[in-house]
Design a protein around this motif. Structure first.
Motif, PDB file in Angstrom:
ATOM      1  N   TRP A  30       8.255  22.410  -2.451  1.00 35.81           N
ATOM      2  CA  TRP A  30       6.873  22.873  -2.387  1.00 35.81           C
ATOM      3  C   TRP A  30       6.071  22.431  -3.604  1.00 35.81           C
ATOM      4  O   TRP A  30       4.868  22.223  -3.516  1.00 35.81           O
ATOM      5  CB  TRP A  30       6.830  24.384  -2.225  1.00 35.81           C
ATOM      6  N   LEU A  31       6.736  22.261  -4.735  1.00 39.28           N
ATOM      7  CA  LEU A  31       6.027  21.794  -5.928  1.00 39.28           C
ATOM      8  C   LEU A  31       5.686  20.304  -5.845  1.00 39.28           C
ATOM      9  O   LEU A  31       4.900  19.810  -6.640  1.00 39.28           O
ATOM     10  CB  LEU A  31       6.861  22.058  -7.179  1.00 39.28           C
ATOM     11  N   GLU A  32       6.318  19.591  -4.911  1.00 45.17           N
ATOM     12  CA  GLU A  32       6.080  18.151  -4.763  1.00 45.17           C
ATOM     13  C   GLU A  32       5.240  17.820  -3.538  1.00 45.17           C
ATOM     14  O   GLU A  32       5.101  16.644  -3.189  1.00 45.17           O
ATOM     15  CB  GLU A  32       7.424  17.415  -4.641  1.00 45.17           C
ATOM     16  N   TRP A  33       4.672  18.845  -2.899  1.00 42.39           N
ATOM     17  CA  TRP A  33       3.954  18.619  -1.649  1.00 42.39           C
ATOM     18  C   TRP A  33       2.803  17.653  -1.844  1.00 42.39           C
ATOM     19  O   TRP A  33       2.049  17.739  -2.827  1.00 42.39           O
ATOM     20  CB  TRP A  33       3.417  19.945  -1.117  1.00 42.39           C
ATOM     21  N   ASN A  34       2.678  16.701  -0.911  1.00 43.32           N
ATOM     22  CA  ASN A  34       1.595  15.722  -0.955  1.00 43.32           C
ATOM     23  C   ASN A  34       1.161  15.433   0.473  1.00 43.32           C
ATOM     24  O   ASN A  34       1.988  15.095   1.329  1.00 43.32           O
ATOM     25  CB  ASN A  34       2.046  14.434  -1.650  1.00 43.32           C
ATOM     26  N   LEU A  35      -0.126  15.578   0.734  1.00 41.78           N
ATOM     27  CA  LEU A  35      -0.632  15.436   2.093  1.00 41.78           C
ATOM     28  C   LEU A  35      -0.426  14.024   2.625  1.00 41.78           C
ATOM     29  O   LEU A  35      -0.100  13.846   3.809  1.00 41.78           O
ATOM     30  CB  LEU A  35      -2.118  15.806   2.123  1.00 41.78           C
ATOM     31  N   GLY A  36      -0.602  13.005   1.784  1.00 42.68           N
ATOM     32  CA  GLY A  36      -0.412  11.630   2.236  1.00 42.68           C
ATOM     33  C   GLY A  36       1.005  11.376   2.715  1.00 42.68           C
ATOM     34  O   GLY A  36       1.223  10.730   3.756  1.00 42.68           O
ATOM     35  N   ARG A  37       1.997  11.887   1.981  1.00 42.47           N
ATOM     36  CA  ARG A  37       3.388  11.696   2.397  1.00 42.47           C
ATOM     37  C   ARG A  37       3.716  12.511   3.633  1.00 42.47           C
ATOM     38  O   ARG A  37       4.519  12.092   4.469  1.00 42.47           O
ATOM     39  CB  ARG A  37       4.327  12.051   1.243  1.00 42.47           C
ATOM     40  N   VAL A  38       3.116  13.696   3.768  1.00 42.93           N
ATOM     41  CA  VAL A  38       3.346  14.510   4.964  1.00 42.93           C
ATOM     42  C   VAL A  38       2.861  13.774   6.208  1.00 42.93           C
ATOM     43  O   VAL A  38       3.553  13.727   7.237  1.00 42.93           O
ATOM     44  CB  VAL A  38       2.642  15.875   4.819  1.00 42.93           C
ATOM     45  N   ARG A  39       1.677  13.186   6.127  1.00 42.93           N
ATOM     46  CA  ARG A  39       1.153  12.440   7.269  1.00 42.93           C
ATOM     47  C   ARG A  39       2.018  11.230   7.584  1.00 42.93           C
ATOM     48  O   ARG A  39       2.284  10.924   8.763  1.00 42.93           O
ATOM     49  CB  ARG A  39      -0.273  12.002   6.984  1.00 42.93           C
ATOM     50  N   ALA A  40       2.452  10.515   6.550  1.00 45.42           N
ATOM     51  CA  ALA A  40       3.280   9.331   6.782  1.00 45.42           C
ATOM     52  C   ALA A  40       4.611   9.713   7.403  1.00 45.42           C
ATOM     53  O   ALA A  40       5.120   9.027   8.292  1.00 45.42           O
ATOM     54  CB  ALA A  40       3.498   8.593   5.458  1.00 45.42           C
ATOM     55  N   ARG A  41       5.183  10.820   6.936  1.00 49.39           N
ATOM     56  CA  ARG A  41       6.475  11.251   7.487  1.00 49.39           C
ATOM     57  C   ARG A  41       6.334  11.676   8.945  1.00 49.39           C
ATOM     58  O   ARG A  41       7.219  11.430   9.762  1.00 49.39           O
ATOM     59  CB  ARG A  41       7.015  12.408   6.640  1.00 49.39           C
ATOM     60  N   ALA A  42       5.210  12.307   9.272  1.00 51.89           N
ATOM     61  CA  ALA A  42       4.986  12.703  10.656  1.00 51.89           C
ATOM     62  C   ALA A  42       4.886  11.491  11.568  1.00 51.89           C
ATOM     63  O   ALA A  42       5.412  11.482  12.685  1.00 51.89           O
ATOM     64  CB  ALA A  42       3.720  13.549  10.754  1.00 51.89           C
ATOM     65  N   LEU A  59       0.827  -1.199   0.000  1.00 55.74           N
ATOM     66  CA  LEU A  59       0.000   0.000   0.000  1.00 55.74           C
ATOM     67  C   LEU A  59       0.869   1.258   0.000  1.00 55.74           C
ATOM     68  O   LEU A  59       2.053   1.210   0.274  1.00 55.74           O
ATOM     69  CB  LEU A  59      -0.922  -0.005   1.225  1.00 55.74           C
ATOM     70  N   SER A  60       0.236   2.372  -0.299  1.00 57.19           N
ATOM     71  CA  SER A  60       0.959   3.634  -0.402  1.00 57.19           C
ATOM     72  C   SER A  60       1.178   4.250   0.975  1.00 57.19           C
ATOM     73  O   SER A  60       0.772   3.702   2.010  1.00 57.19           O
ATOM     74  CB  SER A  60       0.180   4.605  -1.294  1.00 57.19           C
ATOM     75  N   ASP A  61       1.800   5.417   0.988  1.00 61.31           N
ATOM     76  CA  ASP A  61       2.045   6.127   2.240  1.00 61.31           C
ATOM     77  C   ASP A  61       0.760   6.518   2.948  1.00 61.31           C
ATOM     78  O   ASP A  61       0.782   6.798   4.155  1.00 61.31           O
ATOM     79  CB  ASP A  61       2.871   7.390   1.975  1.00 61.31           C
ATOM     80  N   ASP A  62      -0.359   6.563   2.233  1.00 61.24           N
ATOM     81  CA  ASP A  62      -1.626   6.889   2.885  1.00 61.24           C
ATOM     82  C   ASP A  62      -1.961   5.905   3.997  1.00 61.24           C
ATOM     83  O   ASP A  62      -2.653   6.256   4.953  1.00 61.24           O
ATOM     84  CB  ASP A  62      -2.762   6.884   1.848  1.00 61.24           C
ATOM     85  N   ALA A  63      -1.479   4.669   3.866  1.00 61.37           N
ATOM     86  CA  ALA A  63      -1.822   3.624   4.827  1.00 61.37           C
ATOM     87  C   ALA A  63      -0.954   3.649   6.080  1.00 61.37           C
ATOM     88  O   ALA A  63      -1.296   3.007   7.075  1.00 61.37           O
ATOM     89  CB  ALA A  63      -1.707   2.248   4.159  1.00 61.37           C
ATOM     90  N   ARG A  64       0.136   4.376   6.043  1.00 62.47           N
ATOM     91  CA  ARG A  64       1.098   4.276   7.150  1.00 62.47           C
ATOM     92  C   ARG A  64       0.526   4.680   8.507  1.00 62.47           C
ATOM     93  O   ARG A  64       0.765   3.989   9.506  1.00 62.47           O
ATOM     94  CB  ARG A  64       2.335   5.112   6.823  1.00 62.47           C
ATOM     95  N   SER A 122       7.827   7.893   1.724  1.00 66.09           N
ATOM     96  CA  SER A 122       8.169   8.985   2.619  1.00 66.09           C
ATOM     97  C   SER A 122       9.386   8.663   3.477  1.00 66.09           C
ATOM     98  O   SER A 122      10.036   9.565   3.999  1.00 66.09           O
ATOM     99  CB  SER A 122       6.987   9.303   3.537  1.00 66.09           C
ATOM    100  N   MET A 123       9.717   7.378   3.632  1.00 68.63           N
ATOM    101  CA  MET A 123      10.869   6.991   4.431  1.00 68.63           C
ATOM    102  C   MET A 123      12.149   7.005   3.598  1.00 68.63           C
ATOM    103  O   MET A 123      13.236   6.876   4.127  1.00 68.63           O
ATOM    104  CB  MET A 123      10.650   5.587   5.013  1.00 68.63           C
ATOM    105  N   ASN A 124      12.010   7.126   2.283  1.00 63.21           N
ATOM    106  CA  ASN A 124      13.140   7.047   1.381  1.00 63.21           C
ATOM    107  C   ASN A 124      13.586   8.409   0.855  1.00 63.21           C
ATOM    108  O   ASN A 124      14.543   8.493   0.121  1.00 63.21           O
ATOM    109  CB  ASN A 124      12.789   6.164   0.180  1.00 63.21           C
ATOM    110  N   ARG A 125      12.862   9.464   1.182  1.00 66.45           N
ATOM    111  CA  ARG A 125      13.147  10.763   0.590  1.00 66.45           C
ATOM    112  C   ARG A 125      13.097  11.831   1.673  1.00 66.45           C
ATOM    113  O   ARG A 125      12.432  11.693   2.693  1.00 66.45           O
ATOM    114  CB  ARG A 125      12.149  11.078  -0.525  1.00 66.45           C
ATOM    115  N   ASP A 126      13.817  12.897   1.395  1.00 62.19           N
ATOM    116  CA  ASP A 126      13.771  14.042   2.307  1.00 62.19           C
ATOM    117  C   ASP A 126      12.462  14.793   2.087  1.00 62.19           C
ATOM    118  O   ASP A 126      11.620  14.405   1.283  1.00 62.19           O
ATOM    119  CB  ASP A 126      14.976  14.951   2.044  1.00 62.19           C
ATOM    120  N   ASP A 127      12.306  15.879   2.806  1.00 59.29           N
ATOM    121  CA  ASP A 127      11.103  16.677   2.646  1.00 59.29           C
ATOM    122  C   ASP A 127      10.936  17.097   1.197  1.00 59.29           C
ATOM    123  O   ASP A 127      11.888  17.537   0.544  1.00 59.29           O
ATOM    124  CB  ASP A 127      11.172  17.916   3.539  1.00 59.29           C
TER     125      ASP A 127
END
Length: 446
Positions: free
Chosen positions: A412-424, A377-382, A404-409
């Motif tokens: 701004w052009l690549e912002w994605n809410l699902g990855r932000v939540r997973a990274r948090a 599943l994608s980062d949305d599931a984390r 989200s575990m493989n990349r830095d922040d």
């Protein structure tokens, strides 16, 4: 991507010759909502489905298509409009640039951009702090990305130009709407086939009732099939049967005579019975999938397919309503709008997170979980998977390293809410990763 899609959609919408019509406005609104999952969800599969649906809905809206052939011709008219759109674009440039301030504005913009580019590069390469500021605002560029951006920009220009020209000069896509064939002379010519289909549906429903009242032992003793296999098999056939029922109703409605009250009554009763039986089949298919989900857990396919079957059931209800007044011209548009709305609703529940949460709940209740599937599943599931016990959670996160575990922040052009939540989540409570070989056994439901 979201910014580009919104800009393209606004361009096409503003070029529409029927901008203020309710149907066009509704389609434009749905198309706008359908591109939002690109930035709000990390799951690419639902984002792609939503974008494709949004494009289709927007084009149908600007051409005001009313029939299924009209929908298909709209799709064919889109690429053809690019050939007619290029001369239109050239004439537009000549007309705008022939006088006024436009040539001066173009020269000013070009010289200003060149000046900013030259001096900006000098200061960015000569001062580390300025360079960090520029890097934070602008995406990273190299020769490969520049060439790719050029090809992508050309492709976007071509498709938007074609769509804008299609919206400005919409073809009469519903012009090809052949007259209904001559009705049959004898009522039994259409009634007998429909009643036989009704009989087949009745046989199927009797079999379903027999299984319900006979129980698992009767099913295994009679067919040699376990109840789990019985629930799983045939779901695809039930979906096809539902879709074919709509085709049967359409064909019978075109061939059946409607001149006398008796003809109309026979048509309503025969097709109404068929639609009613079809709704029971839809309920049976959804119940089968529900049982299968309870036993084996949720997957993307096990979520998407019953949603599609439910939408088909909604169309059957619409056909029943149309049969009351013998008017079905509104059904194609209704199918498009409801289909787009159902897909939008599916995206709104965040499907990967929803699947993960239900599998976590199933693990809490049964102790069984297909961790290998959850790892796909994608980062949305984390965030939902973080509730798993540490050993199982480690198996999930070690089998596949989330994006989200493989990349830095992201920039701004690549912002994605699902990855932000997973990274948090990963920053708050990162699991101790283990190798898949050391994962607990017996967790997979299969």
């Amino acid at each position: 991507t979201l910014i580009v899609l919104l800009a393209c959609g606004c361009t096409v919408r503003s070029a529409s010759a029927h901008l203020r019509e309710p149907f066009t406005l509704t389609c434009a609104g749905l198309a706008t909502l359908l591109v939002l999952p690109v930035a709000f969800l990390d799951a690419a599969w639902i984002a792609v489905l939503c974008v494709l649906a949004g494009v289709a809905v927007l084009l149908i809206g600007v051409t005001r298509a009313r029939t299924v052939p009209g929908f298909l011709l709209t799709g064919l008219a889109w690429p053809l409009a690019s050939l007619r759109g290029l001369p239109w674009f050239a004439r537009t440039l000549r007309a705008v640039g022939g006088g006024g301030h436009f040539p001066a504005l173009v020269r000013t913009a070009a010289l200003s951009g060149l000046a900013v580019l030259v001096f900006g590069l000098l200061f960015a390469t000569g001062d580390a702090l300025v360079g960090s500021w520029v890097a934070a605002v602008l995406p990273e560029w190299n020769v490969d990305s520049f060439v790719l951006a050029g090809f992508t920009g050309g492709a976007v220009f071509a498709v938007v130009l074609a769509a804008a020209y299609l919206a400005l000069t919409p073809p009469r896509v519903d012009l090809w709407n052949p007259d209904p064939p001559a009705p049959v002379r004898q009522r039994y010519e259409w009634l007998v086939p429909v009643l036989l289909v009704d009989a087949v549906f009745v046989v199927f429903l009797v079999a379903q009732a027999t299984v319900v009242f006979g129980g698992h032992d009767y099913l295994h003793r009679t067919t040699g099939v376990t109840y789990a296999d019985y629930v799983h098999q045939g779901f695809g056939q039930l979906i096809v049967a539902t879709a074919l029922t709509l085709l049967v109703v359409w064909a019978a409605g075109r061939k059946a005579p409607k001149d006398t009250p008796g003809d109309r009554l026979a048509l309503r009763l025969a097709l109404g019975l068929l639609c009613g039986l079809t709704l029971v089949v839809v309920a049976s298919a959804l119940y089968r999938m529900h049982l299968y989900q309870e036993v084996y857990g949720f997957t993307r396919l096990r979520l998407l397919v019953p949603v599609f079957e439910g939408w088909l059931g909604l169309l059957v209800l619409a056909v029943l309503g149309a049969g009351v007044r013998m008017r079905a011209g509104w059904i194609p548009r209704m199918a498009v709008l409801t289909g787009a709305s159902v897909l939008l609703g599916l995206a709104a529940i965040n499907p990967d997170a929803w699947i993960a949460q239900h599998n976590v709940d199933r693990y809490d209740a049964t102790g069984r979980v297909d961790w290998q599937y959850l790892a796909t599943l994608s980062d949305d599931a984390r965030p939902a998977l973080q509730a798993l016990p540490e050993d199982v959670r480690s198996c999930v996160f070690s089998a596949y390293t989330f994006d989200s575990m493989n990349r830095d922040d992201d920039q701004w052009l690549e912002w994605n809410l699902g990855r932000v939540r997973a990274r948090a989540v990963s920053e708050d409570a990162g699991p101790d990763l283990v190798t898949p070989a050391s994962c607990p056994t017996g967790l997979d439901a299969r």
